[in-house]
Enzyme design. Structure first.
Site, PDB file in Angstrom:
ATOM      1  N   PHE A  98      42.733  38.340  63.241  1.00  0.00           N
ATOM      2  CA  PHE A  98      43.155  37.246  62.363  1.00  0.00           C
ATOM      3  C   PHE A  98      44.676  37.295  62.238  1.00  0.00           C
ATOM      4  O   PHE A  98      45.290  38.372  62.237  1.00  0.00           O
ATOM      5  CB  PHE A  98      42.491  37.389  60.992  1.00  0.00           C
ATOM      6  CG  PHE A  98      42.822  36.271  60.052  1.00  0.00           C
ATOM      7  CD1 PHE A  98      42.496  34.962  60.366  1.00  0.00           C
ATOM      8  CD2 PHE A  98      43.485  36.521  58.863  1.00  0.00           C
ATOM      9  CE1 PHE A  98      42.814  33.922  59.507  1.00  0.00           C
ATOM     10  CE2 PHE A  98      43.800  35.493  57.998  1.00  0.00           C
ATOM     11  CZ  PHE A  98      43.465  34.192  58.324  1.00  0.00           C
ATOM     12  N   ASP A 169      43.863  48.258  59.794  1.00  0.00           N
ATOM     13  CA  ASP A 169      43.429  46.983  59.231  1.00  0.00           C
ATOM     14  C   ASP A 169      41.900  47.026  59.250  1.00  0.00           C
ATOM     15  O   ASP A 169      41.270  46.800  60.282  1.00  0.00           O
ATOM     16  CB  ASP A 169      43.965  45.806  60.046  1.00  0.00           C
ATOM     17  CG  ASP A 169      43.557  44.456  59.448  1.00  0.00           C
ATOM     18  OD1 ASP A 169      42.598  44.437  58.648  1.00  0.00           O
ATOM     19  OD2 ASP A 169      44.184  43.447  59.792  1.00  0.00           O
ATOM     20  N   HIS A 172      37.387  44.265  58.413  1.00  0.00           N
ATOM     21  CA  HIS A 172      35.996  44.057  58.855  1.00  0.00           C
ATOM     22  C   HIS A 172      35.143  45.308  58.648  1.00  0.00           C
ATOM     23  O   HIS A 172      33.984  45.300  59.049  1.00  0.00           O
ATOM     24  CB  HIS A 172      35.962  43.748  60.358  1.00  0.00           C
ATOM     25  CG  HIS A 172      36.698  42.518  60.757  1.00  0.00           C
ATOM     26  ND1 HIS A 172      36.797  42.095  62.070  1.00  0.00           N
ATOM     27  CD2 HIS A 172      37.369  41.595  60.032  1.00  0.00           C
ATOM     28  CE1 HIS A 172      37.506  40.987  62.135  1.00  0.00           C
ATOM     29  NE2 HIS A 172      37.872  40.656  60.914  1.00  0.00           N
ATOM     30  N   GLN A 195      37.708  38.654  51.060  1.00  0.00           N
ATOM     31  CA  GLN A 195      37.598  37.193  51.210  1.00  0.00           C
ATOM     32  C   GLN A 195      36.118  36.837  51.445  1.00  0.00           C
ATOM     33  O   GLN A 195      35.312  37.686  51.827  1.00  0.00           O
ATOM     34  CB  GLN A 195      38.538  36.781  52.369  1.00  0.00           C
ATOM     35  CG  GLN A 195      38.449  35.371  52.861  1.00  0.00           C
ATOM     36  CD  GLN A 195      37.470  35.244  54.011  1.00  0.00           C
ATOM     37  OE1 GLN A 195      37.054  36.237  54.587  1.00  0.00           O
ATOM     38  NE2 GLN A 195      37.078  34.011  54.308  1.00  0.00           N
ATOM     39  N   LYS A 198      33.631  38.330  54.042  1.00  0.00           N
ATOM     40  CA  LYS A 198      33.638  39.774  54.297  1.00  0.00           C
ATOM     41  C   LYS A 198      32.382  40.470  53.762  1.00  0.00           C
ATOM     42  O   LYS A 198      31.689  39.955  52.893  1.00  0.00           O
ATOM     43  CB  LYS A 198      34.903  40.403  53.702  1.00  0.00           C
ATOM     44  CG  LYS A 198      36.196  39.832  54.300  1.00  0.00           C
ATOM     45  CD  LYS A 198      36.271  39.982  55.810  1.00  0.00           C
ATOM     46  CE  LYS A 198      37.615  39.608  56.396  1.00  0.00           C
ATOM     47  NZ  LYS A 198      37.949  38.200  56.305  1.00  0.00           N
ATOM     48  N   ARG A 227      57.079  47.968  38.730  1.00  0.00           N
ATOM     49  CA  ARG A 227      57.012  48.906  37.588  1.00  0.00           C
ATOM     50  C   ARG A 227      56.717  50.315  38.102  1.00  0.00           C
ATOM     51  O   ARG A 227      56.158  50.480  39.196  1.00  0.00           O
ATOM     52  CB  ARG A 227      55.929  48.467  36.591  1.00  0.00           C
ATOM     53  CG  ARG A 227      56.242  47.122  35.953  1.00  0.00           C
ATOM     54  CD  ARG A 227      55.296  46.799  34.803  1.00  0.00           C
ATOM     55  NE  ARG A 227      55.774  45.607  34.128  1.00  0.00           N
ATOM     56  CZ  ARG A 227      55.305  44.370  34.360  1.00  0.00           C
ATOM     57  NH1 ARG A 227      54.316  44.177  35.200  1.00  0.00           N
ATOM     58  NH2 ARG A 227      55.817  43.338  33.726  1.00  0.00           N
ATOM     59  N   TYR A 234      59.408  45.740  30.819  1.00  0.00           N
ATOM     60  CA  TYR A 234      60.389  44.913  31.533  1.00  0.00           C
ATOM     61  C   TYR A 234      61.410  45.765  32.274  1.00  0.00           C
ATOM     62  O   TYR A 234      62.613  45.585  32.126  1.00  0.00           O
ATOM     63  CB  TYR A 234      61.056  43.934  30.566  1.00  0.00           C
ATOM     64  CG  TYR A 234      60.111  42.838  30.104  1.00  0.00           C
ATOM     65  CD1 TYR A 234      59.512  41.973  31.023  1.00  0.00           C
ATOM     66  CD2 TYR A 234      59.804  42.682  28.764  1.00  0.00           C
ATOM     67  CE1 TYR A 234      58.626  40.985  30.610  1.00  0.00           C
ATOM     68  CE2 TYR A 234      58.915  41.691  28.342  1.00  0.00           C
ATOM     69  CZ  TYR A 234      58.336  40.848  29.271  1.00  0.00           C
ATOM     70  OH  TYR A 234      57.453  39.869  28.874  1.00  0.00           O
ATOM     71  N   ARG A 244      48.413  41.761  41.465  1.00  0.00           N
ATOM     72  CA  ARG A 244      47.267  42.446  40.857  1.00  0.00           C
ATOM     73  C   ARG A 244      45.999  41.606  40.957  1.00  0.00           C
ATOM     74  O   ARG A 244      46.042  40.381  40.835  1.00  0.00           O
ATOM     75  CB  ARG A 244      47.555  42.745  39.379  1.00  0.00           C
ATOM     76  CG  ARG A 244      48.786  43.608  39.129  1.00  0.00           C
ATOM     77  CD  ARG A 244      48.946  43.909  37.646  1.00  0.00           C
ATOM     78  NE  ARG A 244      49.026  42.726  36.821  1.00  0.00           N
ATOM     79  CZ  ARG A 244      50.163  42.205  36.337  1.00  0.00           C
ATOM     80  NH1 ARG A 244      51.335  42.768  36.616  1.00  0.00           N
ATOM     81  NH2 ARG A 244      50.147  41.132  35.580  1.00  0.00           N
TER      82      ARG A 244
END
Ligand SMILES: Cc1ncc(COP(=O)(O)O)c(C=O)c1O
Length: 410
Positions: A98, A169, A172, A195, A198, A227, A234, A244
């Site tokens: 992909f 990767d 799959h 996704q 999957k 962070r 901040y 996230r």
């Protein structure tokens, strides 16, 4: 006895019942989703679901760390950034994957370098990777294609003694294993996708897994606006963003995870059965499975149709199988270097001053090209979630199409 006519020409299809639907969900997801909804703790930093999922998923994949993020593409990019990959570094990727495997490299401002895949395993060919390594190579991204682990010993050997990170990767490869070690724990880092299609899904989502404490800490910071542990809200230490995952997705993934091992066993059993029958048909070449693949996660059953030996071209085979009630596709239409994105070097703000010297039309990936243009057939993982009779229908449909191959020649 004559074989019944092809459904393509008015005969009765081999298969009229639907195959198992995907995704699968139930009480586990419902209960967790409701609890999150009612708790008002919808964000990853407020509630327990994503955190629980990260720990459980990482442990199942042999890792101490899991960092859940919004999708698999972002997971790849964050992993590359965490490893310090940047401007002008070269990252070796397969041409048969992909697009995200390569665009994540561009989005780290690095150069994707394509090394061809093996014609039989559909995974990176170690010889092609070796030939692609230069003094600027900083990472290799083997894709465990279709759920079959790449030749990781060869990839790690190629990285040894060089300043090269191996990033799996594993989009799959949920629950797959290599020499009895889980995919996701084989390189320096790995990424997965959740996704919709999957083998473990929340519609969208991704995760980075690793056993490297420093890389995990860097990924965690990058996925959370730069962070750092102990820092105030901040206070931001690196350029990054908010990647996230939310608690609703965490809830769904925790529910899904309860079923993953049983589903993986079913896919493995049915996948083996199907592939052993398909391999008997002249001109059909299912993905060759080396002995080091101790669990194939069968995100896809992928095979090559060699039209000359089979006696009909792939397009017609796909038409005929579809008419027989077997959902199937040709998969990717292009090797990645042939994608307009690469041909036109439409890299947006990335590789400024570097892209001019690149020529992706010079990439040589004959195995990937042949598979894309003429030979690949994909069957989705949900076809394997039923019983033996379901996969026997698939095999029978292939056999029927083979018997009638002469009718499919244009
Ligand atoms: C091999 C591979 N890598 C990366 C991705 C990217 O994952 P996502 O769609 O979650 O961004 C996908 C899937 O879609 C994929 O198939």
């Amino acid at each position: 006895m004559t074989m019944p006519a092809l459904a393509l020409f008015g005969g009765t299809p081999v298969r009229t019942r639907p195959f198992p639907a995907w995704p699968v969900s139930g009480a586990a997801e419902e209960q967790r989703l409701l609890r999150v909804l009612r708790s008002g703790q919808w964000g990853r930093l407020d509630g327990p679901e994503v955190s629980e999922f990260e720990t459980a998923f990482a442990a199942l994949h042999g890792c101490r760390h899991g960092i859940a993020v919004v999708n698999g593409t972002v997971a790849l990019r964050i992993a590359l950034l965490a490893a310090g990959i940047g401007a002008g570094d070269e990252v070796i990727v397969p041409p048969y994957t992909f697009v995200a495997t390569a665009t994540a490299v561009l989005e780290a401002n690095a150069i994707p370098v394509f090394a061809d895949i093996d014609l039989e395993t559909f995974n990176l060919d170690p010889a092609a990777v070796a030939a692609a390594i230069t003094a600027r190579t900083r990472a290799i991204i083997p894709v465990h294609f279709a759920g079959q682990p790449a030749d990781m010993d060869a990839m790690l050997e190629l990285s040894r003694g060089r300043d090269i990170v191996v990033l799996e990767d594993a989009a799959h490869a949920h629950g797959a294993s290599y020499r009895n070690r889980p995919a996701g724990s084989l390189g320096n880092m790995a990424t997965f996708s959740f996704q919709s299609s999957k083998n473990l899904t929340a519609g969208e989502g991704g995760i980075i897994t690793t056993n490297d404490d420093a890389l995990a800490e860097a990924c965690r910071s990058i996925h959370n606006c730069g962070r750092v542990p102990g820092g105030v809200w901040y206070e931001h230490h690196v350029v990054s963003g908010n990647y996230r995952l939310g608690e609703f997705q965490g809830a769904v993934l925790n529910g899904q995870l309860e079923r993953l091992t049983a589903q993986a066993e079913t896919r493995e059993r049915n996948g083996r059965r199907l592939v052993s029958r398909l391999a008997q048909i002249p001109g059909i070449h299912p993905q060759r499975r080396p002995a080091d693949c101790t669990r194939h996660s069968y995100h896809l059953v992928m095979l090559r149709v060699d039209g000359a030996t089979f006696g009909a071209p792939r397009t017609r085979v796909l038409d005929a199988l579809t008419a027989e009630g077997i959902p199937c596709s040709a998969g990717y239409g292009y090797s990645l270097p042939d994608q307009p994105l690469f041909r036109n070097k439409a890299f947006g703000p990335y590789l400024a001053g570097i892209a001019d010297a690149l020529d992706y039309s010079a990439s040589r990936c004959p195995n990937s090209d042949l598979i894309c243009r003429e030979q690949a057939v994909w069957l989705g993982q949900n076809l394997l979630l039923g019983g033996e009779d379901d996969v026997d229908d698939i095999a029978s449909a292939f056999e029927k199409v083979y018997t009638h191959r002469g009718e499919l020649i244009p």
